[in-house]
Write a protein that holds these residues in place. Structure first.
Motif, PDB file in Angstrom:
ATOM      1  N   PHE A   1       0.830  -1.206   0.000  1.00 44.91           N
ATOM      2  CA  PHE A   1       0.000   0.000   0.000  1.00 44.91           C
ATOM      3  C   PHE A   1       0.868   1.260   0.000  1.00 44.91           C
ATOM      4  CE2 PHE A   1      -3.300  -2.963   0.844  1.00 44.91           C
ATOM      5  CZ  PHE A   1      -4.498  -2.330   0.549  1.00 44.91           C
ATOM      6  N   MET A   2       2.062   1.189   0.588  1.00 42.67           N
ATOM      7  CA  MET A   2       2.968   2.332   0.549  1.00 42.67           C
ATOM      8  C   MET A   2       3.436   2.596  -0.875  1.00 42.67           C
ATOM      9  SD  MET A   2       5.301   1.876   3.988  1.00 42.67           S
ATOM     10  CE  MET A   2       6.294   3.318   3.607  1.00 42.67           C
ATOM     11  N   MET A   3       3.659   1.520  -1.642  1.00 41.76           N
ATOM     12  CA  MET A   3       4.067   1.688  -3.036  1.00 41.76           C
ATOM     13  C   MET A   3       2.950   2.313  -3.863  1.00 41.76           C
ATOM     14  SD  MET A   3       6.058  -1.941  -3.638  1.00 41.76           S
ATOM     15  CE  MET A   3       6.246  -1.642  -5.401  1.00 41.76           C
ATOM     16  N   ILE A   4       1.695   1.989  -3.497  1.00 45.84           N
ATOM     17  CA  ILE A   4       0.554   2.480  -4.279  1.00 45.84           C
ATOM     18  C   ILE A   4       0.169   3.896  -3.874  1.00 45.84           C
ATOM     19  CG2 ILE A   4      -1.885   2.113  -4.808  1.00 45.84           C
ATOM     20  CD1 ILE A   4      -1.370  -0.896  -4.354  1.00 45.84           C
ATOM     21  N   PHE A   5       0.063   4.138  -2.552  1.00 45.31           N
ATOM     22  CA  PHE A   5      -0.480   5.408  -2.049  1.00 45.31           C
ATOM     23  C   PHE A   5       0.579   6.339  -1.468  1.00 45.31           C
ATOM     24  CE2 PHE A   5      -4.011   2.351  -1.673  1.00 45.31           C
ATOM     25  CZ  PHE A   5      -4.970   2.997  -2.438  1.00 45.31           C
ATOM     26  N   GLY A   6       1.807   5.838  -1.300  1.00 46.67           N
ATOM     27  CA  GLY A   6       2.841   6.671  -0.706  1.00 46.67           C
ATOM     28  C   GLY A   6       2.671   6.798   0.805  1.00 46.67           C
ATOM     29  N   VAL A   7       3.521   7.641   1.402  1.00 47.03           N
ATOM     30  CA  VAL A   7       3.490   7.836   2.857  1.00 47.03           C
ATOM     31  C   VAL A   7       2.513   8.968   3.163  1.00 47.03           C
ATOM     32  CG1 VAL A   7       4.878   8.232   4.925  1.00 47.03           C
ATOM     33  CG2 VAL A   7       5.889   7.095   2.947  1.00 47.03           C
ATOM     34  N   THR A   8       1.220   8.640   3.113  1.00 43.97           N
ATOM     35  CA  THR A   8       0.179   9.645   3.321  1.00 43.97           C
ATOM     36  C   THR A   8      -0.909   9.077   4.230  1.00 43.97           C
ATOM     37  OG1 THR A   8      -1.108   8.869   1.414  1.00 43.97           O
ATOM     38  CG2 THR A   8       0.565  10.566   0.996  1.00 43.97           C
TER      39      THR A   8
ATOM     40  N   ILE B   1      -3.890   8.776   3.294  1.00 48.33           N
ATOM     41  CA  ILE B   1      -4.706   7.908   2.441  1.00 48.33           C
ATOM     42  C   ILE B   1      -4.239   6.466   2.567  1.00 48.33           C
ATOM     43  CG2 ILE B   1      -5.318   7.387   0.042  1.00 48.33           C
ATOM     44  CD1 ILE B   1      -5.127  10.360  -0.558  1.00 48.33           C
ATOM     45  N   ASN B   2      -2.944   6.271   2.685  1.00 48.50           N
ATOM     46  CA  ASN B   2      -2.380   4.930   2.848  1.00 48.50           C
ATOM     47  C   ASN B   2      -2.919   4.265   4.104  1.00 48.50           C
ATOM     48  OD1 ASN B   2      -0.827   2.644   2.919  1.00 48.50           O
ATOM     49  ND2 ASN B   2       1.137   3.689   3.065  1.00 48.50           N
ATOM     50  N   LYS B   3      -2.894   4.980   5.220  1.00 48.07           N
ATOM     51  CA  LYS B   3      -3.365   4.422   6.491  1.00 48.07           C
ATOM     52  C   LYS B   3      -4.842   4.052   6.405  1.00 48.07           C
ATOM     53  CE  LYS B   3      -0.158   7.452   8.986  1.00 48.07           C
ATOM     54  NZ  LYS B   3       0.310   8.170   7.788  1.00 48.07           N
ATOM     55  N   ILE B   4      -5.632   4.933   5.820  1.00 53.45           N
ATOM     56  CA  ILE B   4      -7.073   4.692   5.713  1.00 53.45           C
ATOM     57  C   ILE B   4      -7.343   3.538   4.749  1.00 53.45           C
ATOM     58  CG2 ILE B   4      -9.244   5.704   4.914  1.00 53.45           C
ATOM     59  CD1 ILE B   4      -8.077   8.436   5.892  1.00 53.45           C
ATOM     60  N   ALA B   5      -6.589   3.475   3.648  1.00 56.56           N
ATOM     61  CA  ALA B   5      -6.808   2.437   2.638  1.00 56.56           C
ATOM     62  C   ALA B   5      -6.510   1.049   3.185  1.00 56.56           C
ATOM     63  CB  ALA B   5      -5.961   2.714   1.396  1.00 56.56           C
ATOM     64  N   ILE B   6      -5.389   0.875   3.878  1.00 55.15           N
ATOM     65  CA  ILE B   6      -5.024  -0.446   4.398  1.00 55.15           C
ATOM     66  C   ILE B   6      -5.982  -0.876   5.500  1.00 55.15           C
ATOM     67  CG2 ILE B   6      -3.341   0.531   6.013  1.00 55.15           C
ATOM     68  CD1 ILE B   6      -3.049  -2.865   4.248  1.00 55.15           C
ATOM     69  N   ALA B   7      -6.434   0.076   6.324  1.00 49.54           N
ATOM     70  CA  ALA B   7      -7.395  -0.260   7.377  1.00 49.54           C
ATOM     71  C   ALA B   7      -8.753  -0.621   6.774  1.00 49.54           C
ATOM     72  CB  ALA B   7      -7.542   0.913   8.347  1.00 49.54           C
ATOM     73  N   ALA B   8      -9.169   0.110   5.734  1.00 49.34           N
ATOM     74  CA  ALA B   8     -10.439  -0.192   5.077  1.00 49.34           C
ATOM     75  C   ALA B   8     -10.385  -1.558   4.399  1.00 49.34           C
ATOM     76  CB  ALA B   8     -10.759   0.890   4.049  1.00 49.34           C
ATOM     77  N   PHE B   9      -9.252  -1.875   3.804  1.00 52.13           N
ATOM     78  CA  PHE B   9      -9.087  -3.175   3.146  1.00 52.13           C
ATOM     79  C   PHE B   9      -9.228  -4.305   4.161  1.00 52.13           C
ATOM     80  CE2 PHE B   9      -6.298  -6.722   1.961  1.00 52.13           C
ATOM     81  CZ  PHE B   9      -6.836  -7.070   0.732  1.00 52.13           C
ATOM     82  N   ALA B  10      -8.588  -4.145   5.327  1.00 50.34           N
ATOM     83  CA  ALA B  10      -8.663  -5.182   6.360  1.00 50.34           C
ATOM     84  C   ALA B  10     -10.090  -5.339   6.876  1.00 50.34           C
ATOM     85  CB  ALA B  10      -7.717  -4.834   7.510  1.00 50.34           C
ATOM     86  N   ALA B  11     -10.776  -4.213   7.083  1.00 54.27           N
ATOM     87  CA  ALA B  11     -12.125  -4.264   7.651  1.00 54.27           C
ATOM     88  C   ALA B  11     -13.158  -4.767   6.658  1.00 54.27           C
ATOM     89  CB  ALA B  11     -12.521  -2.872   8.158  1.00 54.27           C
ATOM     90  N   VAL B  12     -12.998  -4.430   5.379  1.00 52.64           N
ATOM     91  CA  VAL B  12     -14.019  -4.788   4.395  1.00 52.64           C
ATOM     92  C   VAL B  12     -14.145  -6.299   4.249  1.00 52.64           C
ATOM     93  CG1 VAL B  12     -12.586  -4.804   2.311  1.00 52.64           C
ATOM     94  CG2 VAL B  12     -14.983  -4.152   2.152  1.00 52.64           C
ATOM     95  N   LEU B  13     -13.044  -7.019   4.376  1.00 55.38           N
ATOM     96  CA  LEU B  13     -13.089  -8.475   4.230  1.00 55.38           C
ATOM     97  C   LEU B  13     -13.878  -9.116   5.368  1.00 55.38           C
ATOM     98  CD1 LEU B  13      -9.393  -9.060   3.146  1.00 55.38           C
ATOM     99  CD2 LEU B  13     -11.418  -9.149   1.679  1.00 55.38           C
TER     100      LEU B  13
ATOM    101  N   PHE C   1       4.341   2.798  11.975  1.00 56.90           N
ATOM    102  CA  PHE C   1       5.407   2.443  11.034  1.00 56.90           C
ATOM    103  C   PHE C   1       5.326   3.157   9.692  1.00 56.90           C
ATOM    104  CE2 PHE C   1       4.766  -1.277  13.842  1.00 56.90           C
ATOM    105  CZ  PHE C   1       5.987  -1.213  14.502  1.00 56.90           C
ATOM    106  N   ILE C   2       4.255   3.913   9.457  1.00 57.48           N
ATOM    107  CA  ILE C   2       4.180   4.740   8.255  1.00 57.48           C
ATOM    108  C   ILE C   2       4.264   6.185   8.725  1.00 57.48           C
ATOM    109  CG2 ILE C   2       2.798   5.415   6.264  1.00 57.48           C
ATOM    110  CD1 ILE C   2       1.453   2.713   6.382  1.00 57.48           C
ATOM    111  N   GLY C   3       5.104   6.979   8.103  1.00 56.43           N
ATOM    112  CA  GLY C   3       5.332   8.349   8.554  1.00 56.43           C
ATOM    113  C   GLY C   3       4.063   9.057   8.982  1.00 56.43           C
ATOM    114  N   SER C   4       3.986   9.407  10.261  1.00 56.41           N
ATOM    115  CA  SER C   4       2.799  10.058  10.801  1.00 56.41           C
ATOM    116  C   SER C   4       3.219  11.118  11.801  1.00 56.41           C
ATOM    117  CB  SER C   4       1.898   9.015  11.479  1.00 56.41           C
ATOM    118  OG  SER C   4       0.739   9.627  11.996  1.00 56.41           O
TER     119      SER C   4
END
Length: 260
Positions: A120-127, A129-141, A206-209
């Motif tokens: 997700f860091m490669m796709i969305f960068g250190v933003t 959006i990355n944090k929200i995207a990976i959390a949404a992916f985990a929750a949606v399943l 672990f992602i720049g915050s």
């Protein structure tokens, strides 16, 4: 004067049961510290951690991070709900359709979402959006899985009764299956919001915050400010517990007929 039912409620010892767990935890924590089973530098007393939590709240530093984490968690959860519930209901109403994608759902549901953070860091960068995207992916399943099984396990008697009364497939889906699936769907929503919080905390670590409880925990650990670290961990636990209680209350209000 209280009504008899109100008096019985106030005197009911069962109301105190939820407090037993935290009391036992803090007693064990206090005992470990007092017996020096762990280096005091690494594990402060519970009172020291609670004092640090109070100070962080009063000086305003903790609420900023608390609400930053809460906002990311809710954003990711709402995205996951908007995708997972409709998709789960549609797949659950078509068992062949669900079986055709079951492997993918179970594969990614069984894969630790934190392992996908580099992707997700490669796709969305250190933003953010990355944090929200990976959390949404985990929750949606989790939400999709429970919503689908809620529809597939709907009470057959009510479906048959609707068919006997001449209901169309659309009416059965809209008026029976969706409502029957709500109980299992809420299980998925509660699990989903917890999953979203966990992944947001890990991503903040672990992602720049620049803010968030995860950022606060890892910063305190790196400078060995253990009191503030434990205070932040307690705040994270309080947030997770509050979200769980909120969904339990919402479930009782929405699915009030469950079990009847």
């Amino acid at each position: 004067m209280f009504e008899p039912s109100r008096q019985r409620y106030l005197l009911d010892p069962g109301r105190l049961l939820p407090a037993i767990g935290p009391i036992v935890l803090f007693m064990l924590w206090y005992g470990v510290v007092e017996l020096h089973l762990v280096n005091p530098v690494l594990l402060p007393s519970p009172w020291a951690a609670l004092t640090a939590l109070r100070d962080a709240i009063t000086n305003g530093s903790l609420p900023h991070d608390f609400f930053a984490t809460l906002a990311r968690t809710l954003e990711s959860f709402l995205i996951a709900t908007a995708v997972g519930v409709p998709a789960g209901i549609l797949l659950g109403s078509n068992e062949r359709g669900y079986r055709s994608v079951e492997f993918l759902i179970d594969f990614f549901r069984s894969t630790p979402s934190s392992a996908l953070i580099p992707l997700f860091m490669m796709i969305f960068g250190v933003t953010d959006i990355n944090k929200i995207a990976i959390a949404a992916f985990a929750a949606v399943l989790v939400i999709l899985f429970n919503s689908a099984y809620g529809v597939m396990n709907a009470r057959k008697q009510r479906v048959m009764a609707a068919k006997v009364m001449g209901a169309t497939r659309l009416q059965i889906f809209r008026d029976v299956l969706i409502w029957e699936s709500l109980s299992q769907t809420f299980v998925g929503l509660r699990s989903g919001v917890s999953m979203a919080l966990v992944i947001v905390i890990v991503a903040e670590m672990f992602i720049g915050s620049e803010n968030g409880l995860g950022h606060r925990i890892i910063d305190a650990q790196q400078v060995l400010n253990v009191k503030d670290m434990y205070a932040s961990i307690l705040a994270t636990g309080i947030l997770g517990y509050a979200l769980n209680v909120l969904f339990l209350i919402l479930e009782k209000f929405v699915v009030h007929w469950n079990g009847k």
